[in-house]
Design an enzyme around this catalytic site. Structure first.
Site, PDB file in Angstrom:
ATOM      1  N   ARG A 130       1.001  -1.188  -0.149  1.00 23.97           N
ATOM      2  CA  ARG A 130       0.562  -0.254   0.338  1.00 23.97           C
ATOM      3  C   ARG A 130       0.478   1.404   0.269  1.00 23.97           C
ATOM      4  O   ARG A 130       1.948   1.324   0.375  1.00 23.97           O
ATOM      5  CB  ARG A 130      -0.811  -0.005   1.222  1.00 23.97           C
ATOM      6  CG  ARG A 130      -1.628  -1.407   1.347  1.00 23.97           C
ATOM      7  CD  ARG A 130      -2.828  -1.079   3.035  1.00 23.97           C
ATOM      8  NE  ARG A 130      -2.986  -2.413   3.099  1.00 23.97           N
ATOM      9  CZ  ARG A 130      -3.160  -3.369   3.182  1.00 23.97           C
ATOM     10  NH1 ARG A 130      -1.562  -3.149   4.678  1.00 23.97           N
ATOM     11  NH2 ARG A 130      -3.976  -4.526   3.863  1.00 23.97           N
ATOM     12  N   LYS A 154      -1.651  -2.609   8.035  1.00 24.41           N
ATOM     13  CA  LYS A 154      -2.646  -1.942   8.799  1.00 24.41           C
ATOM     14  C   LYS A 154      -2.622  -2.963  10.035  1.00 24.41           C
ATOM     15  O   LYS A 154      -1.961  -3.906  10.284  1.00 24.41           O
ATOM     16  CB  LYS A 154      -4.048  -2.623   8.474  1.00 24.41           C
ATOM     17  CG  LYS A 154      -4.860  -1.442   7.043  1.00 24.41           C
ATOM     18  CD  LYS A 154      -5.832  -2.255   6.377  1.00 24.41           C
ATOM     19  CE  LYS A 154      -5.949  -1.219   5.280  1.00 24.41           C
ATOM     20  NZ  LYS A 154      -7.598  -1.658   4.725  1.00 24.41           N
ATOM     21  N   HIS A 222      -2.470   2.774  -5.410  1.00 27.11           N
ATOM     22  CA  HIS A 222      -2.963   1.621  -5.405  1.00 27.11           C
ATOM     23  C   HIS A 222      -3.581   0.850  -7.129  1.00 27.11           C
ATOM     24  O   HIS A 222      -3.450  -0.964  -6.742  1.00 27.11           O
ATOM     25  CB  HIS A 222      -4.870   1.682  -4.676  1.00 27.11           C
ATOM     26  CG  HIS A 222      -4.749   1.258  -3.589  1.00 27.11           C
ATOM     27  ND1 HIS A 222      -4.522   0.621  -2.726  1.00 27.11           N
ATOM     28  CD2 HIS A 222      -6.232  -0.316  -3.635  1.00 27.11           C
ATOM     29  CE1 HIS A 222      -4.397  -0.171  -1.383  1.00 27.11           C
ATOM     30  NE2 HIS A 222      -5.901  -0.368  -2.946  1.00 27.11           N
ATOM     31  N   ARG A 225      -0.942  -2.104  -7.036  1.00 29.98           N
ATOM     32  CA  ARG A 225      -0.844  -2.677  -5.896  1.00 29.98           C
ATOM     33  C   ARG A 225      -2.304  -3.653  -6.727  1.00 29.98           C
ATOM     34  O   ARG A 225      -2.032  -5.227  -7.057  1.00 29.98           O
ATOM     35  CB  ARG A 225      -1.922  -2.803  -4.692  1.00 29.98           C
ATOM     36  CG  ARG A 225      -1.884  -3.602  -3.611  1.00 29.98           C
ATOM     37  CD  ARG A 225      -2.380  -2.267  -2.952  1.00 29.98           C
ATOM     38  NE  ARG A 225      -2.758  -3.551  -1.622  1.00 29.98           N
ATOM     39  CZ  ARG A 225      -2.762  -4.567  -0.697  1.00 29.98           C
ATOM     40  NH1 ARG A 225      -0.727  -4.266  -0.536  1.00 29.98           N
ATOM     41  NH2 ARG A 225      -3.280  -4.633   0.299  1.00 29.98           N
ATOM     42  N   HIS A 248      -3.650  -8.854   3.715  1.00 29.39           N
ATOM     43  CA  HIS A 248      -5.116  -9.075   3.472  1.00 29.39           C
ATOM     44  C   HIS A 248      -5.409 -10.497   4.973  1.00 29.39           C
ATOM     45  O   HIS A 248      -4.552 -11.713   4.837  1.00 29.39           O
ATOM     46  CB  HIS A 248      -5.633  -9.780   2.351  1.00 29.39           C
ATOM     47  CG  HIS A 248      -5.585  -8.970   0.913  1.00 29.39           C
ATOM     48  ND1 HIS A 248      -6.544  -9.307  -0.681  1.00 29.39           N
ATOM     49  CD2 HIS A 248      -5.888  -7.309   0.852  1.00 29.39           C
ATOM     50  CE1 HIS A 248      -6.070  -8.177  -1.062  1.00 29.39           C
ATOM     51  NE2 HIS A 248      -5.886  -7.060  -0.376  1.00 29.39           N
ATOM     52  N   TYR A 257      -9.129 -10.172  -6.949  1.00 32.25           N
ATOM     53  CA  TYR A 257      -8.859 -10.439  -8.294  1.00 32.25           C
ATOM     54  C   TYR A 257      -9.303 -11.480  -9.168  1.00 32.25           C
ATOM     55  O   TYR A 257      -8.933 -11.616  -9.848  1.00 32.25           O
ATOM     56  CB  TYR A 257      -7.777 -10.377  -7.995  1.00 32.25           C
ATOM     57  CG  TYR A 257      -7.065  -9.254  -6.744  1.00 32.25           C
ATOM     58  CD1 TYR A 257      -7.143  -7.500  -7.437  1.00 32.25           C
ATOM     59  CD2 TYR A 257      -6.849  -9.174  -5.289  1.00 32.25           C
ATOM     60  CE1 TYR A 257      -6.736  -6.504  -6.605  1.00 32.25           C
ATOM     61  CE2 TYR A 257      -6.141  -8.055  -4.847  1.00 32.25           C
ATOM     62  CZ  TYR A 257      -7.005  -7.100  -5.726  1.00 32.25           C
ATOM     63  OH  TYR A 257      -5.838  -5.839  -4.706  1.00 32.25           O
TER      64      TYR A 257
END
Length: 267
Positions: A130, A154, A222, A225, A248, A257
């Site tokens: 990210r 995150k 992004h 990514r 994730h 995806y």
């Protein structure tokens, strides 16, 4: 503190709670009912806020009231019975391999800023990190011998990402030319003022080079990514590996995806 929430998460939660109480008016939390939460969501909808924003605000309220229940302030969570707005799943924007090459070649290499920008784009595409993770990189996070980079995602969770030789070489060329006197010398990517590059600055430079490369707009960091994940799946990578590389928490997030790799699905 308990959740290791980022500064962005804290800011968003504060904004969401401020929005809720500004609409509701002065009220003791014990007096708040599910109907009033529904009315707040309806108010946000009439103000034409995006469904994703409204869903996030409801999630924030659920967390807030759950916290108050845990602390003994409330006996029940009034937001628990309020349904989340149905969200349409947008397919992420991504570039094909030829477009990525055009974008990576767009920054000029005659000045250190151009070398920096080339290194940024190469790193984003090579690792799939990210943009917030990229600007947070420090020199100690790069492991040249093992061709890996420590990424802080995150919730301040760390993961180890492989990084390609092309991206590593681009970073080294940039580091050898950037100014020696910096305000944040530990940061890998710095601005002209010598401070750590921001997410907004990185977003702007990506869009500038997308325009130079004559790519469809808007192209954000992004999108690289998304391109990283899509190209991996197209070349035969399994979904679980891509999930680990992207950081994730849930595989369902990565499954988006599979909708944009028709060649692999046909095969």
């Amino acid at each position: 503190m308990e959740r290791n929430a980022s500064a962005y998460t804290c800011r968003n939660y504060r904004d969401d709670l401020t929005a809720f109480f500004s609409v509701l008016g002065p009220r003791a939390v014990q007096d708040i009912r599910p109907l009033e939460i529904r009315q707040f969501l309806a108010h946000q909808s009439t103000r034409q806020y995006a469904k994703r924003t409204i869903a996030r605000r409801l999630s924030c309220l659920r967390s807030f009231f759950r916290f108050l229940c845990r602390e003994g302030v409330l006996k029940q969570n009034p937001a628990a019975v309020v349904p989340t707005p149905r969200l349409e799943r947008k397919l992420p924007a991504f570039l094909d391999e030829a477009q990525v090459v055009r974008l990576l070649l767009a920054p000029p290499e005659d000045r250190w800023q151009g070398l920096r920008d080339r290194a940024i784009l190469e790193t984003l595409y090579s690792t799939g990190m990210r943009v917030s993770e990229l600007v947070g990189l420090n020199g100690d996070d790069l492991e040249e011998i093992s061709s890996t980079v420590i990424v802080r995602g995150k919730g301040k969770k760390e993961r180890l990402c492989p990084i390609g030789k092309t991206a590593l070489d681009a970073i080294q060329r940039y580091l050898s030319k950037r100014p020696k006197k910096l305000k944040t010398p530990m940061a890998v990517f710095v601005s002209q003022k010598g401070t750590r590059l921001t997410v907004r600055q990185t977003d702007r430079l990506t869009q500038r080079y997308a325009a130079i490369a004559q790519l469809p707009v808007p192209i954000t960091p992004h999108a690289l990514r998304h391109s990283f994940a899509t190209h991996l799946l197209d070349r035969g990578a399994d979904l679980r590996s891509v999930q680990e590389l992207l950081g994730h928490q849930s595989l369902s997030t990565t499954q988006i995806y599979t909708h944009i790799t028709p060649q692999r699905l046909k095969k």
